[in-house]
Design a protein around this motif. Structure first.
Motif, mmCIF file in Angstrom:
data_model
loop_
_atom_site.group_PDB
_atom_site.id
_atom_site.type_symbol
_atom_site.label_atom_id
_atom_site.label_comp_id
_atom_site.label_asym_id
_atom_site.label_seq_id
_atom_site.Cartn_x
_atom_site.Cartn_y
_atom_site.Cartn_z
ATOM 1 N N TYR A 175 0.913 -1.261 -0.057
ATOM 2 C CA TYR A 175 -0.132 0.177 0.071
ATOM 3 C C TYR A 175 0.878 1.323 0.210
ATOM 4 O O TYR A 175 0.443 2.196 -0.795
ATOM 5 C CB TYR A 175 -0.992 0.260 1.257
ATOM 6 N N SER A 176 1.904 1.237 0.915
ATOM 7 C CA SER A 176 2.828 2.600 0.774
ATOM 8 C C SER A 176 3.521 2.522 -0.524
ATOM 9 O O SER A 176 3.780 3.761 -0.933
ATOM 10 C CB SER A 176 3.745 2.244 1.989
ATOM 11 N N TRP A 177 3.837 1.617 -0.916
ATOM 12 C CA TRP A 177 4.416 1.777 -2.573
ATOM 13 C C TRP A 177 3.774 1.992 -3.476
ATOM 14 O O TRP A 177 4.069 3.034 -4.337
ATOM 15 C CB TRP A 177 5.226 0.227 -2.987
ATOM 16 N N ARG A 178 2.667 1.710 -3.523
ATOM 17 C CA ARG A 178 1.388 2.172 -4.341
ATOM 18 C C ARG A 178 1.243 3.576 -4.190
ATOM 19 O O ARG A 178 0.976 4.456 -5.182
ATOM 20 C CB ARG A 178 0.085 1.573 -4.215
ATOM 21 N N GLU A 179 1.038 3.946 -3.063
ATOM 22 C CA GLU A 179 0.760 5.588 -2.655
ATOM 23 C C GLU A 179 2.180 6.541 -3.091
ATOM 24 O O GLU A 179 1.891 7.373 -3.756
ATOM 25 C CB GLU A 179 0.739 5.693 -0.968
ATOM 26 N N LYS A 180 3.266 5.750 -3.007
ATOM 27 C CA LYS A 180 4.574 6.461 -3.506
ATOM 28 C C LYS A 180 4.834 6.684 -4.891
ATOM 29 O O LYS A 180 5.312 7.708 -5.381
ATOM 30 C CB LYS A 180 5.909 5.615 -2.929
ATOM 31 N N TYR A 181 4.323 5.577 -5.720
ATOM 32 C CA TYR A 181 4.593 5.502 -7.235
ATOM 33 C C TYR A 181 3.384 6.002 -8.082
ATOM 34 O O TYR A 181 3.274 6.112 -9.153
ATOM 35 C CB TYR A 181 4.973 4.379 -7.764
#
Length: 121
Positions: A114-120
């Motif tokens: 979820y945090s990677w999705r939010e970052k990219y």
């Protein structure tokens, strides 16, 4: 937990196994009580640490913390797989606890995704 020392293991392992896990000599019982005290202290520290991390706004630190939690749950699962299943009194409980460790590590992994999705995005 501290007032129901004899009843808590019966919930997790059953009455007969809990009776065997209490220890047969006073020295064994004292060691088990000390171990339970340290386990309670560890649970308190972990809860306090999670409470503190919840207020950190730095995304990189939260990702680092999540990776550490995944590593902790995987190593706990390996401990259960290689050592706890050999102890005859708790041998029937290790698959359920291993599944719990897997689910907890999966929850931290989903946080990372979820945090990677939010970052990219």
């Amino acid at each position: 937990m501290m007032f129901f020392v004899n009843e808590i293991p019966a919930v997790g392992h059953g009455r007969e196994t809990a009776r065997m896990l209490r220890g047969s000599t006073p020295h064994d019982q004292l060691l088990i009580q000390i171990s339970d005290s340290f386990a309670g202290l560890l649970l308190f520290v972990i809860g306090f640490l999670l409470f503190m991390v919840a207020f950190v706004k730095d995304r990189a630190f939260q990702v680092f913390f999540a990776k550490g939690c995944i590593l902790l749950h995987v190593s706990m699962g390996l401990w259960r797989l290689y050592f706890e299943r050999r102890i005859e009194h708790v041998a029937r409980d290790w698959p359920r606890q291993l599944a719990g460790d897997f689910i907890l590590s999966l929850s931290w992994l989903l946080f990372l995704v979820y945090s990677w999705r939010e970052k990219y995005d």
